[in-house]
Motif scaffolding. Sequence first.
Motif, PDB file in Angstrom:
ATOM      1  N   GLY A   1       0.813  -1.203   0.000  1.00  0.00           N
ATOM      2  CA  GLY A   1       0.000   0.000   0.000  1.00  0.00           C
ATOM      3  C   GLY A   1       0.846   1.252   0.000  1.00  0.00           C
ATOM      4  O   GLY A   1       1.891   1.298   0.650  1.00  0.00           O
ATOM      5  N   VAL A   2       0.400   2.257  -0.738  1.00  0.00           N
ATOM      6  CA  VAL A   2       1.049   3.565  -0.756  1.00  0.00           C
ATOM      7  C   VAL A   2       0.065   4.600  -0.239  1.00  0.00           C
ATOM      8  O   VAL A   2      -1.049   4.715  -0.757  1.00  0.00           O
ATOM      9  CB  VAL A   2       1.518   3.950  -2.170  1.00  0.00           C
ATOM     10  N   LEU A   3       0.482   5.312   0.786  1.00  0.00           N
ATOM     11  CA  LEU A   3      -0.304   6.424   1.321  1.00  0.00           C
ATOM     12  C   LEU A   3       0.376   7.709   0.873  1.00  0.00           C
ATOM     13  O   LEU A   3       1.462   8.050   1.346  1.00  0.00           O
ATOM     14  CB  LEU A   3      -0.369   6.371   2.849  1.00  0.00           C
ATOM     15  N   ALA A   4      -0.231   8.420  -0.068  1.00  0.00           N
ATOM     16  CA  ALA A   4       0.384   9.618  -0.625  1.00  0.00           C
ATOM     17  C   ALA A   4      -0.224  10.874  -0.007  1.00  0.00           C
ATOM     18  O   ALA A   4      -1.445  10.997   0.090  1.00  0.00           O
ATOM     19  CB  ALA A   4       0.207   9.649  -2.134  1.00  0.00           C
TER      20      ALA A   4
ATOM     21  N   LEU B   1      -1.400  -0.636  -4.220  1.00  0.00           N
ATOM     22  CA  LEU B   1      -2.633   0.129  -4.026  1.00  0.00           C
ATOM     23  C   LEU B   1      -2.239   1.520  -3.556  1.00  0.00           C
ATOM     24  O   LEU B   1      -1.569   1.659  -2.534  1.00  0.00           O
ATOM     25  CB  LEU B   1      -3.531  -0.535  -2.975  1.00  0.00           C
ATOM     26  N   VAL B   2      -2.630   2.543  -4.302  1.00  0.00           N
ATOM     27  CA  VAL B   2      -2.273   3.918  -3.968  1.00  0.00           C
ATOM     28  C   VAL B   2      -3.506   4.649  -3.450  1.00  0.00           C
ATOM     29  O   VAL B   2      -4.538   4.693  -4.125  1.00  0.00           O
ATOM     30  CB  VAL B   2      -1.698   4.662  -5.187  1.00  0.00           C
ATOM     31  N   TYR B   3      -3.380   5.216  -2.267  1.00  0.00           N
ATOM     32  CA  TYR B   3      -4.457   6.025  -1.685  1.00  0.00           C
ATOM     33  C   TYR B   3      -3.918   7.426  -1.451  1.00  0.00           C
ATOM     34  O   TYR B   3      -2.881   7.613  -0.815  1.00  0.00           O
ATOM     35  CB  TYR B   3      -4.956   5.408  -0.381  1.00  0.00           C
ATOM     36  N   ASP B   4      -4.620   8.414  -1.984  1.00  0.00           N
ATOM     37  CA  ASP B   4      -4.150   9.793  -1.993  1.00  0.00           C
ATOM     38  C   ASP B   4      -4.946  10.642  -1.009  1.00  0.00           C
ATOM     39  O   ASP B   4      -6.177  10.701  -1.086  1.00  0.00           O
ATOM     40  CB  ASP B   4      -4.278  10.350  -3.412  1.00  0.00           C
ATOM     41  N   ASP B   5      -4.240  11.318  -0.104  1.00  0.00           N
ATOM     42  CA  ASP B   5      -4.909  12.239   0.813  1.00  0.00           C
ATOM     43  C   ASP B   5      -5.342  13.510   0.102  1.00  0.00           C
ATOM     44  O   ASP B   5      -6.250  14.218   0.571  1.00  0.00           O
ATOM     45  CB  ASP B   5      -3.976  12.632   1.966  1.00  0.00           C
TER      46      ASP B   5
ATOM     47  N   ASP C   1      -7.864  14.959   6.814  1.00  0.00           N
ATOM     48  CA  ASP C   1      -8.982  14.147   7.308  1.00  0.00           C
ATOM     49  C   ASP C   1      -9.123  12.836   6.527  1.00  0.00           C
ATOM     50  O   ASP C   1      -9.717  11.874   7.028  1.00  0.00           O
ATOM     51  CB  ASP C   1     -10.292  14.937   7.212  1.00  0.00           C
ATOM     52  N   ARG C   2      -8.593  12.776   5.319  1.00  0.00           N
ATOM     53  CA  ARG C   2      -8.713  11.570   4.511  1.00  0.00           C
ATOM     54  C   ARG C   2      -7.702  10.503   4.918  1.00  0.00           C
ATOM     55  O   ARG C   2      -7.854   9.337   4.573  1.00  0.00           O
ATOM     56  CB  ARG C   2      -8.537  11.914   3.035  1.00  0.00           C
ATOM     57  N   ARG C   3      -6.656  10.892   5.636  1.00  0.00           N
ATOM     58  CA  ARG C   3      -5.615   9.931   5.987  1.00  0.00           C
ATOM     59  C   ARG C   3      -6.167   8.784   6.838  1.00  0.00           C
ATOM     60  O   ARG C   3      -5.854   7.612   6.594  1.00  0.00           O
ATOM     61  CB  ARG C   3      -4.470  10.651   6.712  1.00  0.00           C
ATOM     62  N   ALA C   4      -7.005   9.088   7.829  1.00  0.00           N
ATOM     63  CA  ALA C   4      -7.534   8.047   8.711  1.00  0.00           C
ATOM     64  C   ALA C   4      -8.344   7.017   7.921  1.00  0.00           C
ATOM     65  O   ALA C   4      -8.216   5.812   8.146  1.00  0.00           O
ATOM     66  CB  ALA C   4      -8.389   8.676   9.814  1.00  0.00           C
ATOM     67  N   GLN C   5      -9.152   7.491   6.974  1.00  0.00           N
ATOM     68  CA  GLN C   5      -9.943   6.577   6.156  1.00  0.00           C
ATOM     69  C   GLN C   5      -9.045   5.727   5.262  1.00  0.00           C
ATOM     70  O   GLN C   5      -9.259   4.516   5.103  1.00  0.00           O
ATOM     71  CB  GLN C   5     -10.941   7.365   5.294  1.00  0.00           C
TER      72      GLN C   5
END
Length: 350
Positions: free
Chosen positions: A68-71, A98-102, A107-111
Amino acid sequence: MNRSRPVTLKDVAALSGVSVPTASRVLNGGGTVSDATRKRVWDAAAELDFRPNSLALSLALGKSFVVGVLAQKATGNFSTPVITGIVAELSRRDVAVLVYDDGEDADRRAQNVRTLQARRVDGVIVVGDGTDVPLPSVTDAFTVPVVHAYGVSDDPRDTSFLPDDIQAGEIAMRHLISRGARRIMHVTAMDYSGSVRDRLAGARHVLDEHGMSFAAPVMHGDWTTPWGYHAALDIIERGIDVDAIFCGNDYIAIGISRALERAGIRVPEDIALIGYDHWTKYSGSPDHFLTSIDPELDRLGSITVEALLSSDPGARPGGMVRRPVHLVPGMSTGDVAALWDTEFTLPPPA
């Protein structure tokens, strides 16, 4: 061998002369085996064109083969090449991403964290968009390894991979001095930035080694081309005697070069320029005008993957891990014999 049936792990083990568990460990990056054994297994897999069943391996080894990538900002000027390097390295290793972008929305980071927890990924890479603001640590939210790229975690126990901006300042000064510069200025952004402070520290270190100092106080502004343009006008109006300028980034350098050109001051004959970022690497139309420091952000991404997937915890030592940068010579310091006959283009500032 009957090639009408699918090649199995047992076939690879037989051809390489090892047990099935050993072949499995080698192909999945685990276990301790000799280099010779590892090579035999990989050679056998290549010869047989072995394609492991990802689902079967996942069930057997308890791994998802997904990272996972948290961007912080996936479309940022700097995070994009880092993510490109991450994806390329994971693809080479046959690991999905899987890339998830804040989108810079905290506030989007927690989700996004909760989503990755549910995906049961094998590791997490947190990608920042610079070093100015520490990234809140998410390591405790996962039972798998977590590393950071182009951003610094607020937990010093976390591993954060960064370009070596201290080295960048050193390289810039050594290059300018080697080209005969003795009256050097530095035009950059505001000094609250960690990268600004690091590059300045590296530059001053080399000046001290040569018994030199900057020809005038460091000029602080922002990262834009207009700032570089107005800084150059100020230098000209004040009559500062300068023969080289180390610019905080390529945008500033291009702004300065345009102002100097319109004032009839030649680059590099009268004033040499060196920038940082090597943006033409990503522009699609490489240009040899500007000498620049390349932070190798794509390589930073691949190095981060190597550390994340390594079975050696020592590959993730904690704290900041500074990765080497290198100089790309250009006409602006007299290093490339080519004509600058086209407009220099850069992507829009972040």
